[in-house]
Motif scaffolding. Structure first.
Motif, PDB file in Angstrom:
ATOM      1  N   ARG A 157       0.698  -0.882   0.164  1.00  0.00           N
ATOM      2  CA  ARG A 157      -0.349  -0.023  -0.145  1.00  0.00           C
ATOM      3  C   ARG A 157       1.266   1.412   0.267  1.00  0.00           C
ATOM      4  NH1 ARG A 157      -2.858   0.664   4.169  1.00  0.00           N
ATOM      5  NH2 ARG A 157      -1.391  -1.323   5.553  1.00  0.00           N
ATOM      6  N   VAL A 158       1.526   1.456   0.447  1.00  0.00           N
ATOM      7  CA  VAL A 158       2.760   2.709   0.606  1.00  0.00           C
ATOM      8  C   VAL A 158       3.619   2.388  -1.035  1.00  0.00           C
ATOM      9  CG1 VAL A 158       4.713   3.129   1.317  1.00  0.00           C
ATOM     10  CG2 VAL A 158       3.193   2.460   3.083  1.00  0.00           C
TER      11      VAL A 158
ATOM     12  N   ARG B 112       0.926  11.613  -9.743  1.00  0.00           N
ATOM     13  CA  ARG B 112       0.043  13.084 -10.664  1.00  0.00           C
ATOM     14  C   ARG B 112       0.652  14.262 -10.036  1.00  0.00           C
ATOM     15  NH1 ARG B 112      -2.439  11.480  -5.862  1.00  0.00           N
ATOM     16  NH2 ARG B 112      -0.356  12.414  -4.332  1.00  0.00           N
TER      17      ARG B 112
ATOM     18  N   ASP C  79       2.105   1.608  -3.495  1.00  0.00           N
ATOM     19  CA  ASP C  79       1.466   2.173  -4.348  1.00  0.00           C
ATOM     20  C   ASP C  79       0.770   3.166  -4.084  1.00  0.00           C
ATOM     21  OD1 ASP C  79       0.741  -0.593  -4.697  1.00  0.00           O
ATOM     22  OD2 ASP C  79      -0.626  -0.557  -4.256  1.00  0.00           O
ATOM     23  N   SER C  80       1.076   4.235  -2.954  1.00  0.00           N
ATOM     24  CA  SER C  80       0.549   5.542  -2.763  1.00  0.00           C
ATOM     25  C   SER C  80       1.527   6.344  -3.244  1.00  0.00           C
ATOM     26  CB  SER C  80       0.383   5.741  -1.427  1.00  0.00           C
ATOM     27  OG  SER C  80       0.187   7.579  -0.666  1.00  0.00           O
ATOM     28  N   VAL C  81       3.040   6.367  -3.299  1.00  0.00           N
ATOM     29  CA  VAL C  81       4.500   6.648  -3.270  1.00  0.00           C
ATOM     30  C   VAL C  81       3.672   6.413  -5.253  1.00  0.00           C
ATOM     31  CG1 VAL C  81       6.461   6.341  -3.845  1.00  0.00           C
ATOM     32  CG2 VAL C  81       5.780   6.005  -1.872  1.00  0.00           C
ATOM     33  N   HIS C  82       3.387   5.585  -6.129  1.00  0.00           N
ATOM     34  CA  HIS C  82       3.187   5.439  -7.728  1.00  0.00           C
ATOM     35  C   HIS C  82       2.339   6.091  -7.696  1.00  0.00           C
ATOM     36  CE1 HIS C  82       5.038   1.318  -7.430  1.00  0.00           C
ATOM     37  NE2 HIS C  82       6.356   2.565  -7.746  1.00  0.00           N
ATOM     38  N   ASP C  83       1.214   6.879  -6.771  1.00  0.00           N
ATOM     39  CA  ASP C  83       0.309   7.722  -7.241  1.00  0.00           C
ATOM     40  C   ASP C  83       0.589   8.868  -7.562  1.00  0.00           C
ATOM     41  OD1 ASP C  83      -1.240   5.627  -7.560  1.00  0.00           O
ATOM     42  OD2 ASP C  83      -2.932   5.098  -6.128  1.00  0.00           O
ATOM     43  N   ASP C  84       1.532   9.540  -6.308  1.00  0.00           N
ATOM     44  CA  ASP C  84       1.535  10.758  -5.858  1.00  0.00           C
ATOM     45  C   ASP C  84       2.438  10.872  -7.405  1.00  0.00           C
ATOM     46  OD1 ASP C  84       1.954  12.897  -4.148  1.00  0.00           O
ATOM     47  OD2 ASP C  84       4.227  12.319  -4.391  1.00  0.00           O
TER      48      ASP C  84
END
Length: 211
Positions: A29-30, A40, A32-37
């Motif tokens: 999940r971390v 963006r 995925d959050s880094v990739h999403d950021d």
């Protein structure tokens, strides 16, 4: 963990209880959050670069194609008409994905009982969106100076033509805004109707399966 986090954990957990095990998918999940950021940020940089390039191209077009007379710029009417059409196309290309990006979560929540219908609904609204933009541009484009612009003889930009072109951009933004607002209000109603139809079909199937 910091001292404050340890104190909070000790205060919240029951007396004598073992510490909770770490989440098995925490690292995923971390990531995925880094990739999403990162995605963006890349998207934001692309949008800013596209707007800067568009403004630079429009400024260059005006300075190159506009003749000078007595040290003043006299823009031919067709340059402003062309720039307005390019601005409308640019708004359509940028605004459509922008609305879709934030509308997916809303549609998924509304059509949670039938997600395939929600995806189809988003695709259909995209088609309607681009059809409205294309029709608006075709209806309002001008291929010759208008009499009420006052430049049918000089063929240079006047205040009347500038008012007309600004009204074109404001008009499409108003139309899309009104339609988008209606879509936000009507989508939950449609989602509720689809859910009720799905439940009625399931209830009918159960009754039909009874001996």
């Amino acid at each position: 963990m910091s001292d404050i986090e340890h104190l909070i954990e000790d205060a919240l957990k029951p007396v004598g209880a073992a510490p909770p095990p770490p989440s098995p998918d925490l690292f995923a999940r971390v990531l995925d959050s880094v990739h999403d950021d990162q995605a963006r940020r890349r998207r934001l940089r692309r949008d800013v670069a596209a707007w800067v390039a568009g403004v630079a191209a429009a400024t260059t077009l005006v300075l190159v194609l506009t003749p000078r007379s007595n040290g003043e710029l006299h823009m031919p009417w067709w340059i402003l008409e062309l720039a307005t059409n390019l601005a409308l196309v640019g708004i359509a290309v940028w605004l459509g994905p922008f609305i879709k990006r934030f509308g997916r979560a809303y549609a998924a929540d509304v059509f949670h009982d039938n997600p395939l219908t929600g995806k189809s609904y988003i695709v259909l609204t995209d088609v309607v969106y681009y059809l409205i933009f294309a029709a608006y541009i075709m209806f309002t484009v001008r291929f010759a100076p208008q009499v009420d612009w006052g430049n049918d003889i000089t063929e240079v930009v006047t205040a009347e033509q500038l008012t007309y072109e600004v009204a074109r951009i404001g008009g499409i933004l108003l139309i899309i805004g009104v339609l988008h607002g209606l879509n936000i209000v009507l989508m939950p109603v449609l989602g509720r109707l689809f859910s009720l139809n799905r439940r009625v079909d399931r209830h009918g199937e159960r009754i039909g399966d009874r001996p």
